[in-house]
Design a protein around this motif. Structure first.
Motif, PDB file in Angstrom:
ATOM      1  N   GLU A 203      17.646  -3.621  -3.970  1.00 55.79           N
ATOM      2  CA  GLU A 203      17.514  -2.387  -2.726  1.00 55.79           C
ATOM      3  C   GLU A 203      16.176  -2.001  -2.725  1.00 55.79           C
ATOM      4  O   GLU A 203      15.499  -1.595  -1.663  1.00 55.79           O
ATOM      5  CB  GLU A 203      18.434  -1.405  -3.199  1.00 55.79           C
ATOM      6  CG  GLU A 203      19.659  -1.875  -3.069  1.00 55.79           C
ATOM      7  CD  GLU A 203      20.800  -0.784  -3.428  1.00 55.79           C
ATOM      8  OE1 GLU A 203      20.442   0.478  -3.958  1.00 55.79           O
ATOM      9  OE2 GLU A 203      22.186  -0.817  -3.212  1.00 55.79           O
ATOM     10  N   ARG A 204      15.516  -1.743  -4.050  1.00 57.10           N
ATOM     11  CA  ARG A 204      14.109  -1.331  -3.871  1.00 57.10           C
ATOM     12  C   ARG A 204      12.989  -2.359  -3.327  1.00 57.10           C
ATOM     13  O   ARG A 204      12.257  -1.890  -2.478  1.00 57.10           O
ATOM     14  CB  ARG A 204      13.613  -1.058  -5.307  1.00 57.10           C
ATOM     15  CG  ARG A 204      14.068   0.267  -5.845  1.00 57.10           C
ATOM     16  CD  ARG A 204      13.131   0.862  -7.251  1.00 57.10           C
ATOM     17  NE  ARG A 204      13.335  -0.391  -8.177  1.00 57.10           N
ATOM     18  CZ  ARG A 204      13.984  -0.469  -9.136  1.00 57.10           C
ATOM     19  NH1 ARG A 204      15.170   0.483  -9.095  1.00 57.10           N
ATOM     20  NH2 ARG A 204      14.117  -1.375 -10.115  1.00 57.10           N
ATOM     21  N   GLN A 205      13.368  -3.682  -3.717  1.00 55.39           N
ATOM     22  CA  GLN A 205      12.553  -4.789  -2.904  1.00 55.39           C
ATOM     23  C   GLN A 205      12.690  -4.715  -1.442  1.00 55.39           C
ATOM     24  O   GLN A 205      11.889  -4.938  -0.538  1.00 55.39           O
ATOM     25  CB  GLN A 205      12.710  -5.978  -3.577  1.00 55.39           C
ATOM     26  CG  GLN A 205      12.326  -5.935  -5.096  1.00 55.39           C
ATOM     27  CD  GLN A 205      12.868  -7.449  -5.656  1.00 55.39           C
ATOM     28  OE1 GLN A 205      12.930  -8.594  -4.758  1.00 55.39           O
ATOM     29  NE2 GLN A 205      13.168  -7.462  -7.029  1.00 55.39           N
ATOM     30  N   ILE A 206      13.945  -4.520  -1.172  1.00 52.23           N
ATOM     31  CA  ILE A 206      14.396  -4.627   0.399  1.00 52.23           C
ATOM     32  C   ILE A 206      13.667  -3.527   1.320  1.00 52.23           C
ATOM     33  O   ILE A 206      12.837  -3.493   2.149  1.00 52.23           O
ATOM     34  CB  ILE A 206      15.757  -4.775   0.486  1.00 52.23           C
ATOM     35  CG1 ILE A 206      16.404  -5.995   0.066  1.00 52.23           C
ATOM     36  CG2 ILE A 206      16.070  -4.241   2.038  1.00 52.23           C
ATOM     37  CD1 ILE A 206      17.872  -5.869   0.047  1.00 52.23           C
ATOM     38  N   ALA A 207      13.802  -2.207   0.637  1.00 47.95           N
ATOM     39  CA  ALA A 207      12.868  -1.042   0.970  1.00 47.95           C
ATOM     40  C   ALA A 207      11.438  -1.165   1.205  1.00 47.95           C
ATOM     41  O   ALA A 207      10.856  -0.822   2.022  1.00 47.95           O
ATOM     42  CB  ALA A 207      13.153   0.093   0.072  1.00 47.95           C
ATOM     43  N   GLU A 212       6.594  -2.539   4.550  1.00 46.57           N
ATOM     44  CA  GLU A 212       5.733  -3.244   4.859  1.00 46.57           C
ATOM     45  C   GLU A 212       5.695  -4.068   6.223  1.00 46.57           C
ATOM     46  O   GLU A 212       4.724  -4.034   7.248  1.00 46.57           O
ATOM     47  CB  GLU A 212       5.702  -4.737   4.157  1.00 46.57           C
ATOM     48  CG  GLU A 212       5.175  -4.233   2.584  1.00 46.57           C
ATOM     49  CD  GLU A 212       4.960  -5.402   1.766  1.00 46.57           C
ATOM     50  OE1 GLU A 212       5.438  -6.693   2.291  1.00 46.57           O
ATOM     51  OE2 GLU A 212       4.903  -5.170   0.547  1.00 46.57           O
ATOM     52  N   VAL A 213       6.969  -4.238   6.637  1.00 45.99           N
ATOM     53  CA  VAL A 213       7.198  -4.667   8.231  1.00 45.99           C
ATOM     54  C   VAL A 213       6.761  -3.849   8.956  1.00 45.99           C
ATOM     55  O   VAL A 213       6.114  -3.945  10.138  1.00 45.99           O
ATOM     56  CB  VAL A 213       8.908  -5.166   8.255  1.00 45.99           C
ATOM     57  CG1 VAL A 213       8.877  -5.423   9.730  1.00 45.99           C
ATOM     58  CG2 VAL A 213       8.949  -6.378   7.415  1.00 45.99           C
ATOM     59  N   GLU A 214       7.391  -2.480   8.995  1.00 43.10           N
ATOM     60  CA  GLU A 214       6.867  -1.237   9.797  1.00 43.10           C
ATOM     61  C   GLU A 214       5.467  -1.120   9.883  1.00 43.10           C
ATOM     62  O   GLU A 214       4.986  -0.763  10.890  1.00 43.10           O
ATOM     63  CB  GLU A 214       7.662   0.066   9.242  1.00 43.10           C
ATOM     64  CG  GLU A 214       9.433  -0.146   9.410  1.00 43.10           C
ATOM     65  CD  GLU A 214       9.743  -0.445  10.958  1.00 43.10           C
ATOM     66  OE1 GLU A 214       9.084   0.290  11.744  1.00 43.10           O
ATOM     67  OE2 GLU A 214      10.805  -0.762  11.260  1.00 43.10           O
ATOM     68  N   ALA A 215       4.828  -1.327   8.801  1.00 47.21           N
ATOM     69  CA  ALA A 215       3.432  -1.042   8.824  1.00 47.21           C
ATOM     70  C   ALA A 215       2.796  -2.048   9.779  1.00 47.21           C
ATOM     71  O   ALA A 215       1.650  -1.736  10.314  1.00 47.21           O
ATOM     72  CB  ALA A 215       2.679  -1.115   7.294  1.00 47.21           C
ATOM     73  N   ALA A 218       3.311  -1.347  13.295  1.00 46.17           N
ATOM     74  CA  ALA A 218       2.327  -0.238  13.726  1.00 46.17           C
ATOM     75  C   ALA A 218       0.763  -0.784  13.853  1.00 46.17           C
ATOM     76  O   ALA A 218       0.154  -0.216  14.749  1.00 46.17           O
ATOM     77  CB  ALA A 218       2.299   1.104  12.840  1.00 46.17           C
ATOM     78  N   GLU A 219       0.447  -1.539  12.971  1.00 56.55           N
ATOM     79  CA  GLU A 219      -0.811  -1.954  12.988  1.00 56.55           C
ATOM     80  C   GLU A 219      -1.134  -2.906  14.280  1.00 56.55           C
ATOM     81  O   GLU A 219      -2.036  -2.660  14.975  1.00 56.55           O
ATOM     82  CB  GLU A 219      -1.241  -2.998  11.952  1.00 56.55           C
ATOM     83  CG  GLU A 219      -2.721  -3.299  11.873  1.00 56.55           C
ATOM     84  CD  GLU A 219      -2.883  -4.117  10.643  1.00 56.55           C
ATOM     85  OE1 GLU A 219      -3.984  -4.723  10.468  1.00 56.55           O
ATOM     86  OE2 GLU A 219      -2.190  -3.960   9.675  1.00 56.55           O
ATOM     87  N   ARG A 220       0.078  -3.475  14.670  1.00 59.41           N
ATOM     88  CA  ARG A 220      -0.158  -4.289  15.954  1.00 59.41           C
ATOM     89  C   ARG A 220      -0.125  -3.464  17.142  1.00 59.41           C
ATOM     90  O   ARG A 220      -0.771  -3.885  18.021  1.00 59.41           O
ATOM     91  CB  ARG A 220       0.982  -5.480  15.825  1.00 59.41           C
ATOM     92  CG  ARG A 220       0.919  -6.621  14.773  1.00 59.41           C
ATOM     93  CD  ARG A 220       2.216  -7.546  15.081  1.00 59.41           C
ATOM     94  NE  ARG A 220       1.960  -7.981  16.562  1.00 59.41           N
ATOM     95  CZ  ARG A 220       2.782  -9.022  17.163  1.00 59.41           C
ATOM     96  NH1 ARG A 220       3.800  -9.321  16.429  1.00 59.41           N
ATOM     97  NH2 ARG A 220       2.557  -9.507  17.831  1.00 59.41           N
TER      98      ARG A 220
END
Length: 233
Positions: A203-207, A212-215, A218-220
């Motif tokens: 669960e921690r790895q998924i979070a 990272e995906v959201e970051a 946002a960068e794009r």
């Protein structure tokens, strides 16, 4: 007796669209396996164990289906195709359907005393091809077991079971070191003692991956205005 046979053949025809007549069903290996088993089971009940085994041996040679003479089988049992094994203390209810390459296997009693060690299938159960039902468990009425599923726990009434049970037990070899474990399947399962920790770790790895995906998103989004302004110049 004749009416009983007709009723049995009709019950198979209701579950199998392939046969064009009752005569064709009479050629099914599952029908012959059940016929021989009725004889072997009667001999077994009379303690004529050698004769019961002899009939069982002939049946297995002819049909490629191995039903122990001690197994108890109810009405309208349909074995579709062969290569199925049914153990001594298995109990099968009425209107049960089993497809090819199924095992109703047993566990080895640790005290060496034989007892109930094979599955019980209640009425109207369907077992898919290649399924392995192991141990003195109960598959509830109207339950379904999918193809190639491995079942070692009780199945609730009306449930559908799919998938493989096999996984690493993470138990030291000496814990399960015995001379023989039938089918290589320890059914008590003192396995995966740290499964809760593993779940939390996943669960921690998924979070972290989601963050990272959201970051990256946002960068794009932040880069897009710069690219557009460069195009307008």
């Amino acid at each position: 007796m004749f009416n009983s046979l007709i009723s049995y053949l009709d019950s198979i025809r209701e579950r199998d669209p392939a046969p064009r007549s009752r005569w064709e069903i009479l050629l099914y290996p599952g029908v012959w396996a059940l016929f021989f088993h009725r004889i072997a089971h009667w001999l077994f009940g009379g303690r004529l164990f050698f004769l019961a085994r002899l009939v069982n041996h002939m049946s297995r040679w002819i049909t490629a289906i191995d039903i122990h003479p001690g197994a108890t089988i109810g009405r309208n049992f349909f074995l579709d195709h062969g290569f199925t094994v049914i153990g001594e203390t298995a109990h099968i209810g009425d209107n049960v359907t089993i497809y090819q390459c199924v095992t109703l296997g047993g566990t080895n009693p640790t005290n060496g005393v034989a007892g109930k060690r094979h599955p019980t299938l209640e009425d109207n159960v369907i077992i898919g091809s290649g399924a392995q039902i192991i141990g003195p468990i109960t598959v509830g009425e109207r339950a379904r077991v999918g193809a190639n599923a491995v079942v070692t726990d009780d199945v609730p009434e009306g449930a559908t079971m799919i998938g493989l049970k096999a996984r690493s037990t993470l138990v030291p070899a000496e814990t399960w070191l015995r001379e023989f474990i039938p089918y290589g399947t320890p059914c008590d399962e003192p396995c995966e003692p740290n499964s809760g920790d593993r779940a939390e770790s996943l669960e921690r790895q998924i979070a972290e991956l989601r963050a990272e995906v959201e970051a990256l998103k946002a960068e794009r989004r932040g880069d897009q205005p710069h690219k557009m302004s460069g195009t307008n110049c």
